[in-house]
Design an enzyme around this catalytic site. Structure first.
Site, PDB file in Angstrom:
ATOM      1  N   ALA A 176       0.826  -1.209   0.000  1.00 22.52           N
ATOM      2  CA  ALA A 176       0.000   0.000   0.000  1.00 22.52           C
ATOM      3  C   ALA A 176       0.861   1.260   0.000  1.00 22.52           C
ATOM      4  CB  ALA A 176      -0.917   0.003   1.215  1.00 22.52           C
ATOM      5  N   GLY A 177       2.164   1.109  -0.210  1.00 29.43           N
ATOM      6  CA  GLY A 177       3.033   2.282  -0.174  1.00 29.43           C
ATOM      7  C   GLY A 177       3.382   2.695   1.244  1.00 29.43           C
ATOM      8  N   SER A 215       5.716  -1.997   4.112  1.00 29.67           N
ATOM      9  CA  SER A 215       5.756  -3.234   4.895  1.00 29.67           C
ATOM     10  C   SER A 215       7.114  -3.905   4.724  1.00 29.67           C
ATOM     11  CB  SER A 215       4.640  -4.176   4.455  1.00 29.67           C
ATOM     12  OG  SER A 215       4.835  -4.615   3.123  1.00 29.67           O
ATOM     13  N   ASP A 225      13.041   4.332   3.456  1.00 29.47           N
ATOM     14  CA  ASP A 225      12.071   3.543   4.219  1.00 29.47           C
ATOM     15  C   ASP A 225      12.719   2.909   5.439  1.00 29.47           C
ATOM     16  OD1 ASP A 225      10.584   4.206   2.054  1.00 29.47           O
ATOM     17  OD2 ASP A 225      10.381   2.163   1.270  1.00 29.47           O
TER      18      ASP A 225
HETATM   19  P1  ADP Z   1       5.397  -2.130   0.505  1.00 29.69           P
HETATM   20  O1  ADP Z   1       6.759  -2.068   1.113  1.00 29.69           O
HETATM   21  O2  ADP Z   1       4.965  -0.842  -0.092  1.00 29.69           O
HETATM   22  O3  ADP Z   1       4.356  -2.678   1.423  1.00 29.69           O
HETATM   23  P2  ADP Z   1       6.773  -3.950  -1.226  1.00 29.69           P
HETATM   24  O4  ADP Z   1       6.415  -4.609  -2.524  1.00 29.69           O
HETATM   25  O5  ADP Z   1       7.998  -3.129  -1.162  1.00 29.69           O
HETATM   26  O6  ADP Z   1       5.487  -3.143  -0.730  1.00 29.69           O
HETATM   27  O7  ADP Z   1       6.949  -5.076  -0.119  1.00 29.69           O
HETATM   28  C1  ADP Z   1       5.924  -6.032   0.087  1.00 29.69           C
HETATM   29  C2  ADP Z   1       6.533  -7.408   0.143  1.00 29.69           C
HETATM   30  O8  ADP Z   1       7.316  -7.537   1.357  1.00 29.69           O
HETATM   31  C3  ADP Z   1       5.504  -8.501   0.266  1.00 29.69           C
HETATM   32  O9  ADP Z   1       5.032  -8.892  -1.017  1.00 29.69           O
HETATM   33  C4  ADP Z   1       6.293  -9.599   0.946  1.00 29.69           C
HETATM   34  O10 ADP Z   1       7.103 -10.285   0.019  1.00 29.69           O
HETATM   35  C5  ADP Z   1       7.190  -8.823   1.905  1.00 29.69           C
HETATM   36  N1  ADP Z   1       6.556  -8.697   3.221  1.00 29.69           N
HETATM   37  C6  ADP Z   1       6.051  -7.575   3.780  1.00 29.69           C
HETATM   38  N2  ADP Z   1       5.540  -7.819   5.010  1.00 29.69           N
HETATM   39  C7  ADP Z   1       5.710  -9.136   5.230  1.00 29.69           C
HETATM   40  C8  ADP Z   1       5.382 -10.038   6.298  1.00 29.69           C
HETATM   41  N3  ADP Z   1       4.766  -9.613   7.401  1.00 29.69           N
HETATM   42  N4  ADP Z   1       5.721 -11.344   6.147  1.00 29.69           N
HETATM   43  C9  ADP Z   1       6.358 -11.766   5.049  1.00 29.69           C
HETATM   44  N5  ADP Z   1       6.681 -10.984   4.017  1.00 29.69           N
HETATM   45  C10 ADP Z   1       6.357  -9.700   4.082  1.00 29.69           C
HETATM   46 MG    MG Z   2       8.536  -1.585   0.056  1.00 27.55          MG
END
Ligand code: ADP
Ligand code: MG
Length: 417
Positions: A158-159, A162, A207
């Protein structure tokens, strides 16, 4: 403990039959202003949010690392000495989500192997390998086997980063379990290295620094060249303001062409201007820039140069006048991303326009673009009104209903238990 912290603990119990040695967490982040400036050596102003990823972690008797997450059913286990064979080239051998935690372990272990007397782990993480250390992992620093169980309430994709949240939680856990004694900037660097090399996403370090350095009711003013970081009071609480996130639920993907293409345009612009990075170009240089390059490259450059200035102006406005003074800068930032950098999408534009029409002081898309979330600065008692207006505007445009929620500027990575 919050729900996700408890989930991480129970996942750990299911995984190992025991309790963890500790639980560490790191937050997601929203960027108040300063978009696509980080990899141009420029300025950003993110803040850590009150949504966190938790890593329950414990030492193992053997030299293996096992990761599980509520995000995915698979449990991934590898020998610590296999990490060097996986990353960066053979990363396809592990599921994508597992490359984040395993990549952090790989980055920290690599630094541990390069550190030696007179060459600290913190220095080793800066990537300077000039003749120091040995290639044998773990010399001097014990990197024992670990189990990691991860759960999160940061929305994924969601930007809100995560990815930096999982990196920060895991880096903090391993730093303590492996007794590395790294500082927060070095832990952010390990996260960035994992994301760039183990996952393969060409992101800057904003980030990770926001997730490590956040403070309650403050943003982190970052100089992405020197990595100097300074907390800047936001004063949202005192001014009765709330920061509303509008997740458009349009999935963004860094690895797709748009992000790479923008980075290339910035590099081209800097080359044509004869500077190391667009950070070295000021608003007064723009007329000269216009003569040196094609129109598209110029507009990419103009976004970065004016956005850097807007970050500086926002910090000054917060110091001098407080948070009610920054709405116009947020709107100018959004217009620049929509028109010059061309990374907005109709859902993000609708979120910004509808929230401002309903009374928000300012709004802009946040994150890399091509989807993800917008943020709106809203009076406390108008959150519901703005949420309803945005939801209605999305329905009228036949967009998927957005997720709207308030985020509070919060503390960075920490040990929970
Ligand atoms: P954003 O950082 O904007 O949420 P990203 O594409 O950079 O999106 O990162 C998301 C990816 O990070 C997910 O698809 C997953 O691979 C990994 N990720 C994020 N949170 C978790 C989690 N709690 N457990 C496992 N993998 C995670
Ligand atoms: Mg990211």
């Amino acid at each position: 403990m919050t729900g996700a912290a408890t989930e991480a603990r129970s996942l750990f119990a299911r995984l190992t039959g025991g309790s963890p040695d500790g639980v560490w967490s790191a937050p997601g982040r929203a960027n108040l202003i300063g978009e696509h400036t980080d990899y141009n050596d420029g300025f950003v102003l993110p803040f850590a949010i009150d949504r966190r990823t938790y890593a329950a972690a414990g030492i193992r008797a053997d030299a293996r690392i096992r990761v599980a997450s509520t995000f995915d059913d698979a449990v991934v286990e590898v020998g610590l000495d296999e990490l060097d064979a996986l990353f960066p080239d053979e990363r396809g051998a592990v599921p994508e989500w597992a490359r984040y935690p395993l990549g952090v372990a790989w980055a920290l272990r690599g630094a541990a192997s390069r550190a030696c007397p007179g060459f600290t782990l913190n220095e080793a993480l800066q990537g300077d390998e000039s003749g120091h250390g040995t290639d044998k992992p773990g010399q001097g620093w014990m990197t024992t086997g670990v189990d990691l169980a991860i759960a999160s309430d940061v929305p994924v994709g969601a930007g809100l980063s995560s990815s930096a949240a999982i990196e920060g939680a895991v880096a903090s856990a391993l730093d303590e379990l492996w007794d590395l004694g790294l500082d927060r900037v070095a832990l952010a660097q390990a996260g960035r290295r994992a994301e760039n090399e183990a996952v393969g996403t060409p992101t800057g370090i904003m980030d990770q620094l926001a997730a490590m350095l956040g403070r309650a009711d403050a943003a982190v003013f970052l100089d992405c060249r020197s990595l100097d970081a300074e907390p800047v009071d936001l004063g949202f609480a005192g001014a009765r303001l709330a920061l509303l996130v509008i997740d458009t639920r349009v999935a963004h993907a860094h690895s797709t062409g748009g992000y790479r293409d923008r980075r290339d345009a910035c590099e081209r612009g800097a080359r044509l201007l004869g500077v190391p990075a667009l950070r070295d170009v000021s608003v007064a240089d723009l007329p000269r820039a216009a003569e040196l390059m094609d129109d598209v490259t110029f507009r990419r450059v103009r976004h970065v140069v004016t956005e850097n200035q807007r970050v500086l102006d926002t910090v000054a406005a917060l110091h001098r006048e407080g948070p009610r003074a920054i709405g116009g800068l947020m709107l100018a930032s959004h217009a620049s991303m929509r028109d010059d950098f061309e990374i907005s999408v109709p859902e993000l534009d609708t979120a910004v326009e509808a929230s401002v029409a309903a009374g928000a002081l300012g709004a802009r898309m946040t994150g890399g673009g091509f989807g993800g979330a917008a943020i709106a600065l809203v009076d406390h008692d108008e959150v519901e009104k703005v949420t309803d207006a945005v939801t209605a505007a999305f329905a009228a445009a036949r967009f998927v209903a957005p997720h709207c929620f308030v985020v509070t500027p919060s503390e960075g990575a920490r040990r929970e238990a």
